[in-house]
Design an enzyme around this catalytic site. Sequence first.
Site, PDB file in Angstrom:
ATOM      1  N   THR A   1      11.255  -1.491  -0.125  1.00 25.48           N
ATOM      2  CA  THR A   1       9.968  -1.065   0.414  1.00 25.48           C
ATOM      3  C   THR A   1       8.943  -1.378  -0.657  1.00 25.48           C
ATOM      4  O   THR A   1       9.237  -1.240  -1.835  1.00 25.48           O
ATOM      5  CB  THR A   1       9.990   0.465   0.632  1.00 25.48           C
TER       6      THR A   1
ATOM      7  N   ARG B   1      15.261   4.560  14.629  1.00 21.58           N
ATOM      8  CA  ARG B   1      15.352   5.251  13.342  1.00 21.58           C
ATOM      9  C   ARG B   1      14.064   5.055  12.542  1.00 21.58           C
ATOM     10  O   ARG B   1      13.534   3.950  12.440  1.00 21.58           O
ATOM     11  CB  ARG B   1      16.547   4.710  12.551  1.00 21.58           C
ATOM     12  N   VAL B   2      13.560   6.118  11.980  1.00 18.84           N
ATOM     13  CA  VAL B   2      12.388   6.050  11.104  1.00 18.84           C
ATOM     14  C   VAL B   2      12.773   6.671   9.771  1.00 18.84           C
ATOM     15  O   VAL B   2      13.395   7.737   9.733  1.00 18.84           O
ATOM     16  CB  VAL B   2      11.195   6.807  11.734  1.00 18.84           C
ATOM     17  N   GLY B   3      12.416   6.006   8.688  1.00 20.09           N
ATOM     18  CA  GLY B   3      12.740   6.524   7.360  1.00 20.09           C
ATOM     19  C   GLY B   3      11.591   7.314   6.774  1.00 20.09           C
ATOM     20  O   GLY B   3      10.731   7.846   7.484  1.00 20.09           O
ATOM     21  N   ASP B   4      11.563   7.375   5.472  1.00 25.64           N
ATOM     22  CA  ASP B   4      10.548   8.150   4.749  1.00 25.64           C
ATOM     23  C   ASP B   4       9.211   7.422   4.647  1.00 25.64           C
ATOM     24  O   ASP B   4       8.162   8.047   4.468  1.00 25.64           O
ATOM     25  CB  ASP B   4      11.038   8.439   3.328  1.00 25.64           C
TER      26      ASP B   4
ATOM     27  N   THR C   1      11.128   4.669  -2.690  1.00 26.10           N
ATOM     28  CA  THR C   1      11.879   3.613  -2.031  1.00 26.10           C
ATOM     29  C   THR C   1      13.352   3.989  -2.118  1.00 26.10           C
ATOM     30  O   THR C   1      13.751   4.771  -2.969  1.00 26.10           O
ATOM     31  CB  THR C   1      11.602   2.224  -2.645  1.00 26.10           C
ATOM     32  N   GLY C   2      14.149   3.432  -1.234  1.00 29.31           N
ATOM     33  CA  GLY C   2      15.574   3.778  -1.218  1.00 29.31           C
ATOM     34  C   GLY C   2      15.942   4.464   0.082  1.00 29.31           C
ATOM     35  O   GLY C   2      15.234   4.332   1.088  1.00 29.31           O
TER      36      GLY C   2
ATOM     37  N   GLY D   1      15.917   6.459   2.886  1.00 29.35           N
ATOM     38  CA  GLY D   1      14.839   7.284   3.411  1.00 29.35           C
ATOM     39  C   GLY D   1      15.260   8.684   3.810  1.00 29.35           C
ATOM     40  O   GLY D   1      14.535   9.653   3.596  1.00 29.35           O
TER      41      GLY D   1
HETATM   42  N1  ASP Z   1      12.823   3.884   2.240  1.00 27.64           N
HETATM   43  C1  ASP Z   1      13.015   2.866   3.237  1.00 27.64           C
HETATM   44  C2  ASP Z   1      13.690   3.451   4.436  1.00 27.64           C
HETATM   45  O1  ASP Z   1      14.549   4.286   4.291  1.00 27.64           O
HETATM   46  C3  ASP Z   1      13.787   1.684   2.796  1.00 27.64           C
HETATM   47  C4  ASP Z   1      13.748   1.267   1.361  1.00 27.64           C
HETATM   48  O2  ASP Z   1      12.926   1.699   0.600  1.00 27.64           O
HETATM   49  O3  ASP Z   1      14.551   0.456   0.954  1.00 27.64           O
HETATM   50  O4  ASP Z   1      13.392   3.010   5.517  1.00 27.64           O
END
Ligand code: ASP
Length: 338
Positions: A197, A225-228, A248-249, A251
């Site tokens: 991200t 699906r929705v992340g952070d 990032t990471g 979510g």
């Molecule tokens: N945080 C993002 C999500 O979970 C993805 C990412 O940062 O790699 O959608």
Amino acid sequence: MPNRRKFLQTSAAGLAALATGQVAAGPAARPAAVGKPVVISTWDAGLNANLGAWKVLKPGGRALDAVEAGVMVTENEIGCCVGLGGRPDRDGHVTLDACIMDEQFNCGGVAALERIKHPISVARRVMERTPHVLLVGEGAQQFALAQGFPLEPDKLSADAEKDYREWLKTSQYKPVVNVENSGRRVGPVGGKQNHDTIAMLAQDARGNLSGSCTTSGMAYKMRGRVGDSPLIGSGLYVDNAVGAAAATGQGEDVIRIAGASLIVELMRQGLSPKAACKAAIERVARIKGAKARDIQVCFIALNNRGEYGAYALQKGFNYAVQTADGNNTLLDCEYLLP
Ligand code: ASP
């Protein structure tokens, strides 16, 4: 704090302060401020994104304009994980999440937005032209079209198409850290699946903070699906009186701890940006227990004195910092799990 050596020195000082429990004790415990303006962003793509932001910040522009222009650079690049070049969900659709926040608690976001090139700009329109904070899916797309954003072709990039076909052979869905890529790429197992991200935080010459965050999310996620990343308080938070943070990471695990908001609150209590990011990562690790090794979570933070910091759960995260002395540097982030 223009160069890496100085950064490491500062980090060591921060660690020593942590060991004695005196993170917020006084000026000696704090990293040096780098001077205004400053912009920081996630991953190596952040280097280019910072240059985009700098074009706004250097001549005295507003942080909000800078964080929008900066991440648009990444949305334009054909990368794996941001913008329409990103990896699709498991049904083959690229769905985009983004949010933006300024120095006055104005904020906007879009989630599961399809076929629009610059979700960050749609997020800004949500902030500026609606009474709402978040629009999703079809409604978000309708709003974007009504605002004059063009509808892009319903087509995967060549790389995404190839990887998706490969993934379909096994269709395994289990988020893991891909060790072959030093932990940088995280996503469902099998092939080159990954998710990154671009999150960006900036302070302008007037001292105002803003932040942005944009992603195609986890590769081969469930449809819907929705992340952070589009969620104010999880993927991004800005309080001009304190600081800003972004994630990032994985979510789901950022949402679980309301990551960005938590970090801003920890900075409000006096922690440095890095110490606040570290405390949030420790919370993720505590909650996940042994499963912490299967995921990656990373935070960046910038306080209103222009001090910045970051912390990751696992090895492999880096972030880019552009400072007033003209340096745009990629820094390896410290991490919790050995
Ligand atoms: N945080 C993002 C999500 O979970 C993805 C990412 O940062 O790699 O959608």
